[in-house]
Design a protein around this motif. Structure first.
Motif, PDB file in Angstrom:
ATOM      1  N   GLU A  74      12.096   9.846  -6.646  1.00  0.00           N
ATOM      2  CA  GLU A  74      10.764   9.269  -6.787  1.00  0.00           C
ATOM      3  C   GLU A  74      10.618   8.617  -8.144  1.00  0.00           C
ATOM      4  O   GLU A  74      10.902   9.224  -9.180  1.00  0.00           O
ATOM      5  CB  GLU A  74       9.679  10.326  -6.601  1.00  0.00           C
ATOM      6  N   VAL A  75      10.148   7.376  -8.129  1.00  0.00           N
ATOM      7  CA  VAL A  75       9.992   6.612  -9.361  1.00  0.00           C
ATOM      8  C   VAL A  75       8.550   6.644  -9.837  1.00  0.00           C
ATOM      9  O   VAL A  75       8.286   6.708 -11.039  1.00  0.00           O
ATOM     10  CB  VAL A  75      10.442   5.158  -9.131  1.00  0.00           C
ATOM     11  N   GLY A  76       7.626   6.602  -8.902  1.00  0.00           N
ATOM     12  CA  GLY A  76       6.228   6.612  -9.301  1.00  0.00           C
ATOM     13  C   GLY A  76       5.310   6.450  -8.111  1.00  0.00           C
ATOM     14  O   GLY A  76       5.762   6.223  -6.986  1.00  0.00           O
ATOM     15  N   ARG A  77       4.037   6.562  -8.390  1.00  0.00           N
ATOM     16  CA  ARG A  77       3.019   6.454  -7.351  1.00  0.00           C
ATOM     17  C   ARG A  77       1.986   5.422  -7.752  1.00  0.00           C
ATOM     18  O   ARG A  77       1.559   5.383  -8.927  1.00  0.00           O
ATOM     19  CB  ARG A  77       2.346   7.815  -7.117  1.00  0.00           C
ATOM     20  N   ILE A  78       1.605   4.610  -6.792  1.00  0.00           N
ATOM     21  CA  ILE A  78       0.536   3.636  -7.010  1.00  0.00           C
ATOM     22  C   ILE A  78      -0.752   4.280  -6.508  1.00  0.00           C
ATOM     23  O   ILE A  78      -0.876   4.611  -5.334  1.00  0.00           O
ATOM     24  CB  ILE A  78       0.807   2.319  -6.262  1.00  0.00           C
ATOM     25  N   ARG A  79      -1.659   4.474  -7.436  1.00  0.00           N
ATOM     26  CA  ARG A  79      -2.924   5.123  -7.094  1.00  0.00           C
ATOM     27  C   ARG A  79      -4.060   4.109  -7.151  1.00  0.00           C
ATOM     28  O   ARG A  79      -4.043   3.193  -7.972  1.00  0.00           O
ATOM     29  CB  ARG A  79      -3.213   6.258  -8.079  1.00  0.00           C
ATOM     30  N   GLN A  80      -5.023   4.302  -6.311  1.00  0.00           N
ATOM     31  CA  GLN A  80      -6.221   3.469  -6.296  1.00  0.00           C
ATOM     32  C   GLN A  80      -7.444   4.388  -6.213  1.00  0.00           C
ATOM     33  O   GLN A  80      -8.060   4.548  -5.161  1.00  0.00           O
ATOM     34  CB  GLN A  80      -6.198   2.503  -5.104  1.00  0.00           C
ATOM     35  N   PRO A  81      -7.807   5.024  -7.329  1.00  0.00           N
ATOM     36  CA  PRO A  81      -8.925   5.963  -7.292  1.00  0.00           C
ATOM     37  C   PRO A  81     -10.246   5.318  -6.904  1.00  0.00           C
ATOM     38  O   PRO A  81     -11.131   5.993  -6.390  1.00  0.00           O
ATOM     39  CB  PRO A  81      -8.959   6.521  -8.725  1.00  0.00           C
ATOM     40  N   ASN A  82     -10.363   4.016  -7.161  1.00  0.00           N
ATOM     41  CA  ASN A  82     -11.601   3.338  -6.767  1.00  0.00           C
ATOM     42  C   ASN A  82     -11.632   2.981  -5.287  1.00  0.00           C
ATOM     43  O   ASN A  82     -12.672   2.589  -4.768  1.00  0.00           O
ATOM     44  CB  ASN A  82     -11.788   2.063  -7.611  1.00  0.00           C
ATOM     45  N   ASN A  83     -10.502   3.063  -4.643  1.00  0.00           N
ATOM     46  CA  ASN A  83     -10.425   2.812  -3.198  1.00  0.00           C
ATOM     47  C   ASN A  83      -9.560   3.885  -2.556  1.00  0.00           C
ATOM     48  O   ASN A  83      -8.437   3.630  -2.124  1.00  0.00           O
ATOM     49  CB  ASN A  83      -9.823   1.438  -2.907  1.00  0.00           C
ATOM     50  N   PRO A  84     -10.077   5.133  -2.522  1.00  0.00           N
ATOM     51  CA  PRO A  84      -9.272   6.198  -1.919  1.00  0.00           C
ATOM     52  C   PRO A  84      -9.045   5.929  -0.439  1.00  0.00           C
ATOM     53  O   PRO A  84      -9.776   5.165   0.177  1.00  0.00           O
ATOM     54  CB  PRO A  84     -10.139   7.448  -2.136  1.00  0.00           C
ATOM     55  N   GLY A  85      -8.048   6.585   0.081  1.00  0.00           N
ATOM     56  CA  GLY A  85      -7.718   6.400   1.495  1.00  0.00           C
ATOM     57  C   GLY A  85      -6.349   5.801   1.702  1.00  0.00           C
ATOM     58  O   GLY A  85      -5.883   5.694   2.825  1.00  0.00           O
ATOM     59  N   GLY A  86      -5.714   5.426   0.627  1.00  0.00           N
ATOM     60  CA  GLY A  86      -4.332   4.977   0.719  1.00  0.00           C
ATOM     61  C   GLY A  86      -4.168   3.566   1.223  1.00  0.00           C
ATOM     62  O   GLY A  86      -5.128   2.811   1.388  1.00  0.00           O
ATOM     63  N   PHE A  87      -2.909   3.219   1.502  1.00  0.00           N
ATOM     64  CA  PHE A  87      -2.548   1.908   2.026  1.00  0.00           C
ATOM     65  C   PHE A  87      -2.081   2.075   3.475  1.00  0.00           C
ATOM     66  O   PHE A  87      -1.069   2.717   3.722  1.00  0.00           O
ATOM     67  CB  PHE A  87      -1.399   1.288   1.217  1.00  0.00           C
ATOM     68  N   HIS A  88      -2.800   1.493   4.398  1.00  0.00           N
ATOM     69  CA  HIS A  88      -2.390   1.619   5.800  1.00  0.00           C
ATOM     70  C   HIS A  88      -1.131   0.799   6.072  1.00  0.00           C
ATOM     71  O   HIS A  88      -0.247   1.227   6.808  1.00  0.00           O
ATOM     72  CB  HIS A  88      -3.513   1.162   6.716  1.00  0.00           C
ATOM     73  N   ASN A  89      -1.068  -0.369   5.481  1.00  0.00           N
ATOM     74  CA  ASN A  89       0.105  -1.222   5.653  1.00  0.00           C
ATOM     75  C   ASN A  89       0.486  -1.878   4.338  1.00  0.00           C
ATOM     76  O   ASN A  89      -0.362  -2.098   3.472  1.00  0.00           O
ATOM     77  CB  ASN A  89      -0.156  -2.311   6.703  1.00  0.00           C
ATOM     78  N   ILE A  90       1.768  -2.169   4.206  1.00  0.00           N
ATOM     79  CA  ILE A  90       2.272  -2.859   3.033  1.00  0.00           C
ATOM     80  C   ILE A  90       3.288  -3.911   3.460  1.00  0.00           C
ATOM     81  O   ILE A  90       3.804  -3.872   4.590  1.00  0.00           O
ATOM     82  CB  ILE A  90       2.929  -1.881   2.033  1.00  0.00           C
ATOM     83  N   PHE A  91       3.571  -4.830   2.548  1.00  0.00           N
ATOM     84  CA  PHE A  91       4.604  -5.833   2.811  1.00  0.00           C
ATOM     85  C   PHE A  91       5.250  -6.180   1.491  1.00  0.00           C
ATOM     86  O   PHE A  91       4.563  -6.494   0.519  1.00  0.00           O
ATOM     87  CB  PHE A  91       3.991  -7.075   3.464  1.00  0.00           C
ATOM     88  N   MET A  92       6.563  -6.091   1.421  1.00  0.00           N
ATOM     89  CA  MET A  92       7.297  -6.497   0.225  1.00  0.00           C
ATOM     90  C   MET A  92       7.746  -7.935   0.394  1.00  0.00           C
ATOM     91  O   MET A  92       8.363  -8.301   1.393  1.00  0.00           O
ATOM     92  CB  MET A  92       8.517  -5.599   0.011  1.00  0.00           C
ATOM     93  N   TYR A  93       7.491  -8.728  -0.647  1.00  0.00           N
ATOM     94  CA  TYR A  93       7.763 -10.166  -0.546  1.00  0.00           C
ATOM     95  C   TYR A  93       8.400 -10.663  -1.835  1.00  0.00           C
ATOM     96  O   TYR A  93       7.928 -10.352  -2.935  1.00  0.00           O
ATOM     97  CB  TYR A  93       6.464 -10.915  -0.291  1.00  0.00           C
ATOM     98  N   ARG A  94       9.454 -11.417  -1.687  1.00  0.00           N
ATOM     99  CA  ARG A  94      10.058 -12.075  -2.842  1.00  0.00           C
ATOM    100  C   ARG A  94       9.360 -13.415  -3.022  1.00  0.00           C
ATOM    101  O   ARG A  94       9.622 -14.377  -2.291  1.00  0.00           O
ATOM    102  CB  ARG A  94      11.554 -12.257  -2.655  1.00  0.00           C
TER     103      ARG A  94
END
Lengths: 415, 410
Positions: free
Chosen positions: A117-137
């Motif tokens: 594990e390298v780290g965690r992206i937190r969004q305390p102002n928008n709790p509930g996590g990320f339902h979907n993600i997309f990695m893009y170059r």
């Protein structure tokens, strides 16, 4: 066309969510996200697809305290290292409700079987996590993470994240947004069903030279130019389409002309839209499809992958379908494999008063395709991991089909 | 196995040879066309000079059909004999909307058609005798329904952009410039360019209420109109993937409501309203069952004679579907009215080709189906030669009004 299939069953029903395959055949790893009864992800070694095995598993700490789980996962490569990003959604009242994604270094997984594990992206102002993600170059060379969060698709520079650096945007924000480099809003949508995005896809558009964002949410679908992340610009909207209350998954053809769109309610077909009239400025909004496809009108499809002219659909209760979009106005099924053998339209699963048709949300959740050899992988919520091969489909390169060589597979190694 | 349809075709061909009339030619063509036939017998087929669309069945048993050429055709079906008379209404009429209705009073049958004249909304009224007259309306009308209210007698209900206008038919007939007795304003989501697109009323026997069913953008709303001075909203339907249901009807007992989706590939959905009626929910959000004639088909108009739902399935033709088990509907009868090809999805101009509207006469099971591309079909289903809800263990309520007595007395 026959498909041969190998199944690796997992644990409890409905404990499997999305799936991601690494494109490099020398890194034969598939990531399967897990949720509900077990929360994390499994790494499948598919060096021999017919004898795939679980190489390693990662689970959130204090698992029993968490409600929810891992949803979508994407890998990327940066400076000769390989990373896997796992989006999570944990409910409030438990730990890590503000975590949207967890980043892992998986470079040495083949040798060590260990994900770091390298780290965690937190969004305390928008709790509930990320339902979907997309990695893009991005065309600027940066590895960008697009994530559903609040009313936006948020864009994180993963190079900055890994370096622990901050963006100029983050200088005004707390540490949670230190890698935030942009936010893509919904275009103006009167009476939107949802205030944000559910899913998206990002791809280079060769004809215009733009990086384009294709998002489903709101009350339909949205195309943005995200070449300048500080100033995303609307290129097209697909709204007021009969039957489309809400956009879910939205994927363009490699040339950006057509798009496959899913709306996650029972009885809804996949719809094919011709974006050109909007992109050319002939119309402000597209409100009708040019084609549509069902595996079974009583069900609903979930996710899909486009390898034009082929469409690979993880169709919940109908399993995997492979569709030809050679004629976008007349899609036709060319192969299928039913991964789900449970009851269809499970009336016990319905929730009275809910607008969502819960009785049909089981079966094939995610699908991915390895371009090098055409290996198809499917995650079935209940039956587990599937590796499949479509006879005659031994790989994909868009140029072989007269389109740009653009798909969800990112050119991480290219400079 | 004996094929009744083959026998009928043989007789028809013989008739064609003997008579050579255009009517027989039409019938033969119809039978040849009706390859997709199950359990349906053709009584007659009328080709019309212009597309025929909306149908209204009067209490007298006369079928009224609107045509694109401003025609109002009245069909008399006696046994297997069908006769029709046509008149042209000098106004702009949207024949695709249910804008014709009738009320039977002591002096006979009054016919009403909502239209526009010189760009102004009007109601054309033809009394049993004498000249037709024009009544100014406050708003353009998308749907008209005449209802025998348990207390208030004959009401005319007009679905408009503003909401539902309620007229006393007595006042409508007797007054030179009648005014509506009330406007039931549509909820904010329904108001505007599309407004209330369908309006229907039915007595709910089990609950002892006159109920009004309306549909428009975003939702369908059901009202208790038993006390016209205190109309109240009692429930609704707000389903994902239905922006505006073009047509809505309850089952005879009011336990379920059926709604069409209004676009290609949308099935006819049936909603269980009992949790709404008992207060568990304020509105229904998902269907308990659905049916579509083909995966790429479409159903817009239908009529309910529970457990049967008679559907106009556009490019797929006409169907009678048994929905006694709403989650497991099955086809009891079918007749293909449409001889054309299924158009491409993007060819929206052809969306409404094929079986467009349907009406069913309870006394003898006569069915009329309009098809804008083929005319008017008069049909009968072999094992549905009459309908009385009581014989099916349900309420006798349906869209055909009885004007001799209020519904609570049936």
């Amino acid at each position: 066309m026959p498909i041969c299939a190998y199944c690796r069953p997992f644990g409890d029903p409905e404990s499997v969510s999305d799936i991601e395959i690494e494109q490099d055949v020398d890194r034969p790893y598939v990531y399967v996200a897990r949720r509900n009864s077990t929360k994390g992800f499994d790494v499948i070694d598919i060096s021999d697809p017919e004898n795939a095995f679980v190489l390693t598993q990662w689970r959130i700490e204090d698992e029993d305290l968490h409600q929810g789980g891992a949803m979508d996962g994407r890998y990327f490569q940066h400076e000769d290292r390989t990373y896997y990003v796992q989006s999570v959604q944990f409910r409030q009242g438990g730990p890590n409700a503000d975590v949207g994604a967890i980043v892992f270094d998986v470079t040495d997984i083949g040798e060590t079987g260990v994900v770091e594990e390298v780290g965690r992206i937190r969004q305390p102002n928008n709790p509930g996590g990320f339902h979907n993600i997309f990695m893009y170059r991005h065309s600027n060379g940066k590895p960008l993470l697009f994530a559903t969060s609040g009313s936006y698709a948020k864009v994180f520079d993963m190079a900055l994240f890994l370096e622990g650096a901050q963006t100029e945007v983050a200088a005004r924000l707390d540490d949670a947004d230190r890698a935030l480099v942009g936010r893509v809003p919904l275009a103006e949508t009167p009476n939107a069903w949802s205030s944000g995005y559910h899913d998206f896809y990002v791809a280079y558009h060769p004809e215009s030279g733009e990086d384009r964002f294709y998002g489903g949410g709101g009350s339909g679908y949205y195309v943005f130019d995200v070449s300048d992340l500080a100033n995303p610009a609307v290129r097209a909207t697909i709204l007021d389409v009969p039957g489309v209350s809400w956009g879910h998954t939205f994927t363009p053809s490699p040339d950006g002309r057509y798009a496959v769109a899913e709306s996650e309610f029972q009885y809804q077909p996949l719809r094919i839209f011709d974006l050109q009239p909007a992109l050319d400025g002939e119309v402000e909004n597209i409100d009708y499809p040019v084609g549509a496809w069902h595996a079974d009108w009583e069900t609903v499809a979930h996710n899909h992958e486009v390898r034009w002219p082929f469409l690979f659909v993880s169709g919940y209760e109908t399993g995997l379908s492979v569709v030809s979009l050679e004629d976008p106005t007349a899609p036709r099924t060319i192969a299928y494999y039913d991964t789900y053998d449970g009851p269809h339209n499970d009336r016990a699963a319905r929730r009275e008063g809910s607008p969502y048709t819960w009785g049909v949300y089981n079966g094939a959740w995610g699908v991915d395709v390895r371009n090098a050899d055409g290996l198809i992988v499917v995650s079935d919520m209940t039956t587990g991991f599937w590796a499949l091969k479509l006879e005659g489909f031994d790989g994909w390169n868009g140029e072989d089909y007269g389109v740009p060589n653009i798909s969800s597979a990112q050119p991480w190694g290219d400079r | 196995m004996h094929d009744p349809h083959r026998s009928l075709r043989a007789w028809s061909l013989l008739l064609l040879l003997l008579c050579g009339s255009s009517a027989s030619t039409s019938l033969a063509q119809t039978l040849a066309q009706g390859e997709g036939t199950r359990n349906i017998r053709v009584l007659d087929h009328l080709e019309t000079p212009a597309p025929s669309r909306s149908i209204h069945l009067a209490a007298s048993g006369t079928f009224y059909v609107l045509g694109d050429d401003q025609s109002l055709r009245s069909l008399s079906v006696e046994g297997t004999q069908v006769t029709s008379t046509v008149r042209t209404i000098p106004a702009q009429i949207d024949a695709s909307r249910r804008v014709v209705t009738t009320v039977t009073r002591a002096d006979g049958e009054h016919v009403f058609v909502a239209a526009e004249r010189d760009a102004l909304p009007v109601l054309w009224h033809q009394p049993p005798s004498g000249r037709a007259r024009w009544i100014n309306l406050p708003q353009s009308t998308q749907s008209v329904f005449a209802y025998h209210h348990t207390q208030a007698g004959a009401l005319l209900l007009l679905g408009t952009d503003d909401g539902v206008y309620l007229y006393d038919v007595d006042a409508l007939v007797a007054t030179t410039k009648p005014e509506p007795r009330d406007l039931l304003e549509a909820p904010p989501t329904m108001r505007g360019p599309r407004g209330v697109v369908d309006v229907y009323a039915q007595y709910d026997e089990a609950r002892g209420e006159d109920r009004l069913y309306t549909t428009g953008p975003e939702e369908a709303v059901i009202y208790d109109i038993s006390d016209l001075s205190a109309i109240s909203r009692i429930g609704g339907i707000r389903s994902a993937a239905i922006q505006t249901a073009p047509f809505i009807r309850p089952t005879s007992d009011g336990d379920y409501v059926l709604a069409s989706g209004g676009y290609r590939m949308a099935p006819l959905r049936i909603f269980d309203m009992r949790p709404v009626w008992d207060g568990s929910l304020s509105e229904a959000r998902t269907a308990t069952g659905a049916w579509i004639p083909s995966p790429y088909g479409d159903v817009r108009r239908f009529t309910v004679r529970w457990p049967y739902v008679l559907m106009a399935g556009l490019h797929d033709g006409f169907f009678v579907v048994n929905m006694r088990r709403p989650s497991e509907p099955f086809v009891a009868g079918a007749f293909q009215t449409y001889a054309g090809d299924r158009p491409a999805l993007a060819d929206r101009a052809r969306d409404l080709e094929g079986a467009f509207d349907v009406a069913f006469r309870n006394d003898d099971g006569a069915i009329v189906v309009t098809d804008p591309t083929a005319g008017i079909f008069v049909l009968r289903m072999e094992d549905l030669r009459m309908w009385d809800g009581r014989r099916w263990g349900t309420s006798p309520m349906n869209e055909v009004q009885r004007w001799d007595a209020p519904p609570a007395t049936y």
